[in-house]
Design a protein around this motif. Sequence first.
Motif, PDB file in Angstrom:
ATOM      1  N   LEU A 180      -2.213 -49.327  74.248  1.00 53.16           N
ATOM      2  CA  LEU A 180      -2.102 -50.777  74.373  1.00 53.16           C
ATOM      3  C   LEU A 180      -0.738 -51.192  74.907  1.00 53.16           C
ATOM      4  N   THR A 181       0.298 -50.462  74.533  1.00 56.38           N
ATOM      5  CA  THR A 181       1.630 -50.771  75.049  1.00 56.38           C
ATOM      6  C   THR A 181       1.712 -50.506  76.546  1.00 56.38           C
ATOM      7  N   LEU A 182       1.183 -49.374  76.992  1.00 58.34           N
ATOM      8  CA  LEU A 182       1.230 -49.030  78.413  1.00 58.34           C
ATOM      9  C   LEU A 182       0.405 -50.001  79.260  1.00 58.34           C
ATOM     10  N   THR A 183      -0.706 -50.479  78.707  1.00 55.02           N
ATOM     11  CA  THR A 183      -1.571 -51.389  79.465  1.00 55.02           C
ATOM     12  C   THR A 183      -1.121 -52.843  79.359  1.00 55.02           C
ATOM     13  N   GLY A 184      -0.082 -53.095  78.550  1.00 60.21           N
ATOM     14  CA  GLY A 184       0.434 -54.455  78.428  1.00 60.21           C
ATOM     15  C   GLY A 184      -0.412 -55.366  77.575  1.00 60.21           C
ATOM     16  N   ALA A 185      -1.289 -54.809  76.747  1.00 54.26           N
ATOM     17  CA  ALA A 185      -2.156 -55.628  75.888  1.00 54.26           C
ATOM     18  C   ALA A 185      -1.431 -55.924  74.572  1.00 54.26           C
ATOM     19  N   TYR A 186      -0.362 -56.705  74.674  1.00 52.21           N
ATOM     20  CA  TYR A 186       0.496 -56.920  73.514  1.00 52.21           C
ATOM     21  C   TYR A 186      -0.152 -57.781  72.440  1.00 52.21           C
ATOM     22  N   SER A 228       5.113 -43.956  68.642  1.00 54.73           N
ATOM     23  CA  SER A 228       4.206 -44.334  69.728  1.00 54.73           C
ATOM     24  C   SER A 228       4.905 -45.178  70.781  1.00 54.73           C
ATOM     25  N   LEU A 229       5.708 -46.128  70.340  1.00 49.91           N
ATOM     26  CA  LEU A 229       6.425 -46.985  71.278  1.00 49.91           C
ATOM     27  C   LEU A 229       7.424 -46.178  72.103  1.00 49.91           C
ATOM     28  N   VAL A 235       6.990 -42.866  79.171  1.00 53.69           N
ATOM     29  CA  VAL A 235       6.088 -42.886  80.329  1.00 53.69           C
ATOM     30  C   VAL A 235       6.478 -44.008  81.280  1.00 53.69           C
ATOM     31  N   TRP A 236       6.739 -45.189  80.741  1.00 50.85           N
ATOM     32  CA  TRP A 236       7.145 -46.332  81.579  1.00 50.85           C
ATOM     33  C   TRP A 236       8.407 -45.979  82.363  1.00 50.85           C
ATOM     34  N   TRP A 237       9.359 -45.370  81.681  1.00 50.45           N
ATOM     35  CA  TRP A 237      10.605 -44.979  82.307  1.00 50.45           C
ATOM     36  C   TRP A 237      10.365 -43.949  83.411  1.00 50.45           C
ATOM     37  N   GLY A 238       9.510 -42.987  83.118  1.00 52.76           N
ATOM     38  CA  GLY A 238       9.213 -41.970  84.109  1.00 52.76           C
ATOM     39  C   GLY A 238       8.559 -42.544  85.357  1.00 52.76           C
ATOM     40  N   VAL A 239       7.634 -43.484  85.157  1.00 55.70           N
ATOM     41  CA  VAL A 239       6.947 -44.104  86.298  1.00 55.70           C
ATOM     42  C   VAL A 239       7.924 -44.870  87.168  1.00 55.70           C
ATOM     43  N   HIS A 240       8.796 -45.648  86.531  1.00 57.54           N
ATOM     44  CA  HIS A 240       9.730 -46.478  87.287  1.00 57.54           C
ATOM     45  C   HIS A 240      10.899 -45.665  87.853  1.00 57.54           C
ATOM     46  N   ALA A 241      11.256 -44.592  87.163  1.00 57.61           N
ATOM     47  CA  ALA A 241      12.336 -43.734  87.687  1.00 57.61           C
ATOM     48  C   ALA A 241      11.874 -42.929  88.879  1.00 57.61           C
ATOM     49  N   GLY A 242      10.555 -42.577  88.875  1.00 56.16           N
ATOM     50  CA  GLY A 242      10.015 -41.808  89.967  1.00 56.16           C
ATOM     51  C   GLY A 242       9.773 -42.636  91.199  1.00 56.16           C
TER      52      GLY A 242
END
Length: 242
Positions: A180-186, A228-229, A235-242
Amino acid sequence: MIAAGLLLLAVGAVDLLRQMIRAGRAIAFAVAAVALVAVSAGLDAVVAGILAVAVAAIWTWVVPETGPARAGLWPVALLALAAAACVVVAPGRARPGLIGEAWASYRPGESVSIDVAVLVVGCLVFLLESGNAVVRIALRSEMGDRATGEGDREAGEAAPPTLKGGRLIGPLERILVFVLTLTGAYTLLAAVLAAKGIVRFPEISRDRDDGDRAEYFLIGSLVSWVTSLAAAFLVWWGVHAG
């Protein structure tokens, strides 16, 4: 990034094997290690795969299945730092290996590289059983022998028949928080976290004078959510760093 994914995958896999297999563990560990190195070779990341196997072996020694961890919370902190360092030092790769080339032909979107996919899988595997170990370490560090309630059940420990269901709730909760965090479903994430507190409230409200149940619940739940967070942020960091 691929190194971080392999690192979390190796640690999570070894904890899953320890939970599922009681006899012949050495053979299972050896087969898993060979399989991981073989996959790493297909990803053109053999060195990262070998290092991940070495870290997983050290993890099994410093983080036992029962009882207090030999080094307290330090293994968890060092593992988090190692995973973060892997993302910082090597955020993306130009040569993803044979498996990476195959993935590039069938991947579900241009933004999803094989490195990101491995990192997500590694986080998911880690959150299943290794997340239980993290919760157990935190409870043992803070509460010692009193840690036999909610958090320990989420960590797979035997406990009295109160606050039941944590053995299954813990991993499912961490996966939900991660996804849910990765998909932005806060909004849905907040509802899930609130629902757990509401469901547990009748049992916690009948707590003893020393307040152990409430303390178990708070420590176990907060550590589980933070784990979990942290995985989602990686993952978010890895996506944006890549």
